[in-house]
Design an enzyme around this catalytic site. Structure first.
Site, short mmCIF file in Angstrom:
data_model
loop_
_atom_site.label_atom_id
_atom_site.label_comp_id
_atom_site.label_asym_id
_atom_site.label_seq_id
_atom_site.Cartn_x
_atom_site.Cartn_y
_atom_site.Cartn_z
N ARG A 1 26.22 124.82 131.58
CA ARG A 1 26.15 123.40 131.94
C ARG A 1 26.85 122.57 130.88
NH1 ARG A 1 25.37 124.51 136.29
NH2 ARG A 1 23.83 123.80 137.79
N GLU B 1 30.96 115.45 136.13
CA GLU B 1 31.78 116.20 137.11
C GLU B 1 31.99 115.34 138.35
OE1 GLU B 1 30.01 120.04 137.75
OE2 GLU B 1 30.35 120.67 135.68
N HIS C 1 34.07 124.03 137.53
CA HIS C 1 32.73 124.51 137.96
C HIS C 1 32.86 125.54 139.09
CE1 HIS C 1 28.25 123.21 138.06
NE2 HIS C 1 28.38 124.49 138.37
#
Ligand code: NAD
Ligand code: MLT
Length: 313
Positions: free
Chosen positions: A231, A260, A281
């Site tokens: 993360r 993000e 991601h």
């Protein structure tokens, strides 16, 4: 039960299980926040990945919501306390994508060590260069795994297969778990001090936000290599950028970001840094993982409708 799907979730995984006359499923992927607030009151369940912030503001509009189903591991995009205080069940899919996340960690680690992305771009641009892409082996490197859970454990095993020495910091596991993975359980300070490569695999929470700071970078090996496929924000991103700029850190591979999509100046500079290998991601983005997590959350919705116990609340 009316179910709203707000992120990209595998229809192959969801639809066969949710094909039930008691359940209707609407896909409204990437709705702007205001529109989501307007429609959420119609639904009893929401299925998300990490792009939807299930926060207090959304929950205020979610007057009929009974279940928040997170098709993945991290529930840091869900305000679990706010949901629980309204009696809304939060479920996740804690197992379906962990193999993919571990494989992606290895993919970005190895790509970085062997300059795969740079060499690929160079050859495609018509050049034939070899010396600039001389890399490093994993064999006999000391790799520090922070968080020896489902993903971290798999990464540790894969690193051992490359004949690396693996050490781990995880205050919540037993010596026995570390032994079972063939790794040495040490302090955070020792991971910082002795590792050639550090990879983080903790959840993001108040305890782990900024787990690695500028001070930690000072104590690391010169040229240390950092991986974050967990993360954004576990490694302080400003400290990461400073360590790359000073040359203290030899490079980094990041899949995840505190914002993000990333928009801040720090993140733009970090992503543009020549010593950074970056992905948007993608850790869980395999057909296998996406199907697994979609199946897992769909089963939870059916469990709820059937009045059966929920497995991963
Ligand atoms: P997990 O809960 O199985 O493991 C987390 C481990 O971190 C546990 O062993 C726990 O004891 C340890 N931990 C907790 N606090 C810690 C601390 N302060 N210091 C050190 N260790 C600590 O979780 P997991 O399924 O292995 O997932 C790990 C991370 O990977 C999560 O952040 C998850 O969201 C993320 N993830 C990312 C992707 C991706 O797409 N990039 C995919 C799957 C999972
Ligand atoms: C997760 O926590 O499961 C991953 O980050 C993947 C995702 O966002 O779907």
């Amino acid at each position: 039960m009316k179910v709203l799907v707000t992120d990209e979730i595998s229809k192959n995984g969801l639809l066969p299980i949710l094909d039930d006359p008691r359940i209707t499923v609407d896909f409204k992927v990437g709705l702007p926040k205001e529109e989501l607030h307007q429609v959420i009151g119609d639904y009893q369940a929401i299925i998300t990945r990490s792009m939807t912030q299930v926060d207090e503001a959304l929950l205020e509009h979610a007057t009929n919501l009974k279940m928040i189903a997170r098709a993945g591991v991290g529930i840091d995009n869900v305000d679990v306390d706010a949901a629980s205080s309204r009696g809304i069940i939060v479920v996740n899919a804690p197992y379906g994508n962990v193999n993919s996340a571990a494989e992606h960690t290895m993919a970005i680690l190895l790509s970085y060590c062997r300059n795969v992305t740079l060499a690929n771009a160079s050859l495609k641009s018509g050049q034939w260069q070899r010396a600039p892409f001389t890399g490093h082996e994993l064999k006999e490197k000391t790799i520090g795994v922070i968080g020896l859970g489902k993903v971290g454990g798999r990464v540790a095993l894969r690193c051992r297969a490359f004949e690396a020495n693996v050490i781990t910091y995880d205050p919540y596991i037993s010596e026995k778990r570390a032994e079972d993975f063939g790794v040495k359980l040490v302090s955070l300070e020792d991971v910082i001090r002795f590792s050639d490569i550090i990879t983080v695999h903790t959840p993001l929470n108040d305890e782990t936000r900024d787990l690695i700071t500028a001070e930690h970078f000072e104590g690391m090996q010169d040229g240390v290599f950092i991986v974050n496929c967990a993360r954004g924000g576990i490694i302080n991103e400003e400290a990461m950028l400073a360590a790359l700029e000073s040359g203290k850190c030899g490079g980094a591979a990041f899949d995840v970001w505190s914002q993000e999509p990333p928009k801040s100046d720090t993140l733009k500079k970090l992503i543009a840094h020549p010593k950074m290998l970056v992905t948007p991601h993608l850790g869980a983005n395999t057909y296998e993982a996406q199907k697994n997590v979609a199946v897992d959350v769909s089963k939870e919705i059916v469990n709820y409708v059937d009045g059966r116990p929920i497995s991963n609340a």
